[in-house]
Design a protein around this motif. Structure first.
Motif, mmCIF file in Angstrom:
data_model
loop_
_atom_site.group_PDB
_atom_site.id
_atom_site.type_symbol
_atom_site.label_atom_id
_atom_site.label_comp_id
_atom_site.label_asym_id
_atom_site.label_seq_id
_atom_site.Cartn_x
_atom_site.Cartn_y
_atom_site.Cartn_z
ATOM 1 N N TYR A 184 46.560 64.689 9.252
ATOM 2 C CA TYR A 184 46.684 64.591 7.790
ATOM 3 C C TYR A 184 47.840 63.699 7.372
ATOM 4 C CZ TYR A 184 42.710 67.410 6.755
ATOM 5 O OH TYR A 184 41.410 67.831 6.620
ATOM 6 N N LEU A 185 48.800 63.501 8.238
ATOM 7 C CA LEU A 185 49.810 62.471 8.000
ATOM 8 C C LEU A 185 49.111 61.113 7.859
ATOM 9 C CD1 LEU A 185 53.035 61.973 10.153
ATOM 10 C CD2 LEU A 185 51.581 60.060 9.548
ATOM 11 N N LEU A 186 48.195 60.838 8.789
ATOM 12 C CA LEU A 186 47.483 59.557 8.747
ATOM 13 C C LEU A 186 46.534 59.473 7.555
ATOM 14 C CD1 LEU A 186 46.740 59.143 12.555
ATOM 15 C CD2 LEU A 186 48.415 57.887 11.189
ATOM 16 N N ILE A 187 45.894 60.586 7.213
ATOM 17 C CA ILE A 187 45.041 60.586 6.006
ATOM 18 C C ILE A 187 45.883 60.229 4.786
ATOM 19 C CG2 ILE A 187 43.761 62.078 4.418
ATOM 20 C CD1 ILE A 187 42.097 61.207 6.784
ATOM 21 N N GLY A 188 47.101 60.746 4.717
ATOM 22 C CA GLY A 188 47.991 60.403 3.599
ATOM 23 C C GLY A 188 48.295 58.926 3.551
ATOM 24 N N LYS A 189 48.562 58.337 4.696
ATOM 25 C CA LYS A 189 48.839 56.901 4.748
ATOM 26 C C LYS A 189 47.617 56.096 4.307
ATOM 27 C CE LYS A 189 52.373 57.000 8.436
ATOM 28 N NZ LYS A 189 53.443 56.284 7.719
ATOM 29 N N ILE A 190 46.432 56.556 4.722
ATOM 30 C CA ILE A 190 45.201 55.857 4.328
ATOM 31 C C ILE A 190 44.997 55.956 2.817
ATOM 32 C CG2 ILE A 190 42.681 55.910 4.500
ATOM 33 C CD1 ILE A 190 43.070 56.757 7.465
ATOM 34 N N ILE A 191 45.182 57.148 2.255
ATOM 35 C CA ILE A 191 45.034 57.309 0.803
ATOM 36 C C ILE A 191 46.005 56.397 0.063
ATOM 37 C CG2 ILE A 191 45.378 58.927 -1.115
ATOM 38 C CD1 ILE A 191 44.247 61.125 0.714
ATOM 39 N N ASP A 192 47.250 56.355 0.508
ATOM 40 C CA ASP A 192 48.243 55.481 -0.123
ATOM 41 C C ASP A 192 47.769 54.029 -0.111
ATOM 42 O OD1 ASP A 192 49.817 57.726 -0.364
ATOM 43 O OD2 ASP A 192 51.277 57.154 1.167
ATOM 44 N N ASN A 193 47.267 53.584 1.050
ATOM 45 C CA ASN A 193 46.907 52.172 1.208
ATOM 46 C C ASN A 193 45.680 51.788 0.386
ATOM 47 O OD1 ASN A 193 49.020 51.883 2.951
ATOM 48 N ND2 ASN A 193 47.800 51.621 4.809
ATOM 49 N N VAL A 194 44.635 52.628 0.417
ATOM 50 C CA VAL A 194 43.391 52.205 -0.228
ATOM 51 C C VAL A 194 43.375 52.494 -1.726
ATOM 52 C CG1 VAL A 194 42.111 52.505 1.927
ATOM 53 C CG2 VAL A 194 42.080 54.327 0.211
ATOM 54 N N ALA A 249 63.564 79.170 4.759
ATOM 55 C CA ALA A 249 63.274 77.945 4.016
ATOM 56 C C ALA A 249 62.831 76.847 4.980
ATOM 57 C CB ALA A 249 64.495 77.500 3.234
ATOM 58 N N ALA A 250 61.862 76.071 4.570
ATOM 59 C CA ALA A 250 61.374 74.956 5.380
ATOM 60 C C ALA A 250 60.991 73.828 4.447
ATOM 61 C CB ALA A 250 60.177 75.382 6.218
ATOM 62 N N ASP A 251 60.950 72.639 4.988
ATOM 63 C CA ASP A 251 60.558 71.504 4.160
ATOM 64 C C ASP A 251 59.796 70.504 5.008
ATOM 65 O OD1 ASP A 251 60.409 69.816 1.915
ATOM 66 O OD2 ASP A 251 62.084 68.640 2.681
ATOM 67 N N PHE A 252 58.527 70.323 4.685
ATOM 68 C CA PHE A 252 57.767 69.278 5.342
ATOM 69 C C PHE A 252 58.240 67.934 4.776
ATOM 70 C CE2 PHE A 252 53.565 71.360 6.877
ATOM 71 C CZ PHE A 252 54.292 72.246 7.634
ATOM 72 N N PRO A 253 58.395 66.921 5.620
ATOM 73 C CA PRO A 253 58.765 65.603 5.097
ATOM 74 C C PRO A 253 57.682 65.057 4.186
ATOM 75 C CG PRO A 253 58.142 65.466 7.409
ATOM 76 C CD PRO A 253 58.222 66.922 7.075
ATOM 77 N N ALA A 254 58.027 64.042 3.417
ATOM 78 C CA ALA A 254 57.103 63.504 2.411
ATOM 79 C C ALA A 254 55.773 63.074 3.012
ATOM 80 C CB ALA A 254 57.765 62.340 1.680
ATOM 81 N N PHE A 255 55.792 62.571 4.254
ATOM 82 C CA PHE A 255 54.535 62.082 4.816
ATOM 83 C C PHE A 255 53.594 63.209 5.230
ATOM 84 C CE2 PHE A 255 57.107 61.111 8.929
ATOM 85 C CZ PHE A 255 56.902 62.374 9.454
ATOM 86 N N LEU A 256 54.013 64.469 5.079
ATOM 87 C CA LEU A 256 53.123 65.595 5.356
ATOM 88 C C LEU A 256 52.726 66.359 4.093
ATOM 89 C CD1 LEU A 256 54.552 67.029 8.704
ATOM 90 C CD2 LEU A 256 52.437 65.763 8.354
ATOM 91 N N ARG A 257 52.896 65.749 2.939
ATOM 92 C CA ARG A 257 52.482 66.402 1.703
ATOM 93 C C ARG A 257 50.965 66.582 1.646
ATOM 94 N NH1 ARG A 257 56.997 67.863 1.577
ATOM 95 N NH2 ARG A 257 58.653 67.139 0.192
#
Length: 497
Positions: A184-194, A249-257
């Motif tokens: 899903y990190l990669l899906i996020g990158k794909i969504i950003d790009n397209v 407390a935990a925080d996923f980095p932005a690329f895992l939103r």
């Protein structure tokens, strides 16, 4: 009809009196309560869930919403209809819808290789498809450590990203299902790009605002760290002491939103489901078909998290079964919703307890709208077991061995050990220990060399207070399987008592 069922706040500050709080709080002000409220009160008490929200959609309309218990134990703050709950991996369902929106726009193909959209990936990754990312069948290495839910590098997000790209594939694509946040990190990158937008902006504009999800938009996508106004605190019993604790407390980095981080209310998720099914988010019925179709592995089978969530589609777990199949979303072991497409019914349950597992009791809520789905009516039993169930319900469970023999001879039915064992534990879950006892007796009769059948029977005698019989049967377990740790530990406890 909405109900907010509050607590007697003077008694509910300390977590050590959580059970008392549940009893007091969930039995006050219930003149208008219905059977679903009674059921959920019992489930919350049994599972020690502090707070819960419910929304039910039937025939395209919200027909019931309710709020129960405490959003915040420390300050005795009750759950109400505006309380937002962490939904964790339910976020992936929104991501799946985003992908299909981009497919409808002609910007993305789920069958395409990811190298078409992200050319600078490791060579071994190039032939993986978008669909394989979405369905967790890619075989890519995981950027998260499954043992502690942390990034694989202690040096942070960028270091973890560089490290994961150097790791070999876990398996050949489409041969296994393995839940993996790299996908899903990669899906996020794909969504950003397209799309030309970052993922958060895209989801907000194209889903949250279209479905009037104002509280969800306010809460944002980083609830695992940020302070969100009017939100439920997160609790668990998973930590070592066994006492209720705040989740660290935990925080996923932005690329895992794309994988987790959203918060919402049960009502707003219900409105989103309605918008999805009404064509407000996806225009083509075929898009929803694609969205909800589980991946089929090279062995011809579907695979998911467990026997219930036994398939995985585009961000949506799938419940495949002969009757009342469903598509679902689940997050953090505390939030879930099921959509029953053929029955035009959806159930949303959000809780603030990691380990509350609403996915385990949503079918039973559905049974209040579809009586055939009630566990007491035999729902969920395998075909052979259901035939036996009908006989036992009419003639009595004490005749289990006799009736099973007759069905084996006359109808050539086979009663599998695991199926009988699962049925027995379902009966225990329904507080029908005596019936469960007879089923476990039957299992020992049919499978006398199985240590597991005697272990289940011993546990049931223990639940019924017959320590002597439980000890006898745990000893039988050890005769058949001397290294059985559970039986050894149980014997120590029972003999001491």
């Amino acid at each position: 009809m909405r109900k907010s069922i509050g607590y007697n706040t003077a008694q509910c500050v300390k977590a050590t009196v959580l059970s008392l709080c549940l009893i007091m709080g969930l039995t006050s002000g219930l003149a208008q309560a219905d059977e679903i409220d009674d059921f959920l009160r019992a489930e919350m008490l049994d599972r020690k869930i502090p707070g819960l929200q419910l929304a039910v959609v039937k025939n395209g309309k919200i027909v019931k919403t309710a709020s129960y218990g405490l959003a915040n134990i420390q300050d005795a703050v009750p759950v109400d209809d505006n309380t937002v709950f962490s939904i964790n991996s339910i976020t992936k369902a929104f991501t799946g819808v985003a992908v299909m929106q981009l497919v409808e726009q002609g910007k993305l193909e789920v069958s395409a290789k990811i190298s078409k959209y992200l050319p600078n990936l490791p060579a071994d990754w190039h032939n993986v498809t978008v669909k394989q990312l979405l369905t967790h069948t890619s075989g890519l290495p995981d950027i998260m450590n499954s043992n502690n839910a942390q990034l694989i590098s202690s040096e942070g997000a960028n270091a973890s990203w560089e490290l994961v790209k150097k790791r070999p594939l876990d398996f050949k694509a489409n041969t296994q299902f393995r839940y993996n946040q790299t996908n899903y990190l990669l899906i996020g990158k794909i969504i950003d790009n397209v799309s030309g937008q970052n993922f958060i902006d895209y989801i907000t504009q194209n889903q949250l605002r279209r479905a009037s999800m104002g509280r969800t938009e306010e809460a944002g996508f980083s609830n695992l760290k940020d302070v969100i106004m009017h939100s439920a605190r997160r609790y668990t019993y998973y930590y070592g002491s066994g006492e209720i604790s705040n989740i660290k407390a935990a925080d996923f980095p932005a690329f895992l939103r794309t994988t987790a981080g959203m918060s919402s209310t049960a009502t707003e998720i219900a409105t989103w489901i309605i918008a999805l099914q009404n064509g407000e988010l996806l225009k083509k019925p075929s898009s929803i078909d694609t969205l909800w179709t589980p991946a089929v592995l090279t062995n011809g089978k579907t695979k998911g998290f467990n026997k219930l969530l036994n398939g995985y589609a585009l961000g949506w777990p799938v419940v495949e079964r002969p009757e009342y199949s469903a598509v679902a979303a689940a997050g953090g072991d505390r939030a879930a919703f099921f959509v029953y497409p053929e029955d035009d019914l959806s159930i949303v349950v959000l809780t603030n307890l990691m380990g509350g597992l609403p996915s385990h009791f949503i079918d039973e809520i559905a049974g209040f709208y579809i009586p055939q789905m009630k566990a007491k009516n035999g729902f969920g039993l395998p075909p052979a077991i259901k035939v036996l169930w009908k006989k036992l319900e009419s003639q009595g469970y004490t005749k289990a061995v006799q009736l099973a023999k007759e069905l084996q001879q006359i109808q050539q039915l086979t009663f599998e050990e695991d199926a009988l064992n699962s049925w027995g534990y379902k009966l225990i879950g329904q507080k029908q220990q005596q019936k469960a006892l007879e089923i476990f007796k039957l299992n020992t009769h049919l499978y006398p060399l199985s240590a597991n059948t005697y272990d289940s029977l011993a546990e049931t005698y223990w639940l019924l207070g017959d320590t002597h019989k439980a000890v006898e049967l745990y000893k039988k377990v050890l005769e058949l399987k001397p290294d059985n740790k559970h039986a050894t530990e149980q014997l120590k406890k029972l003999i001491k008592s």
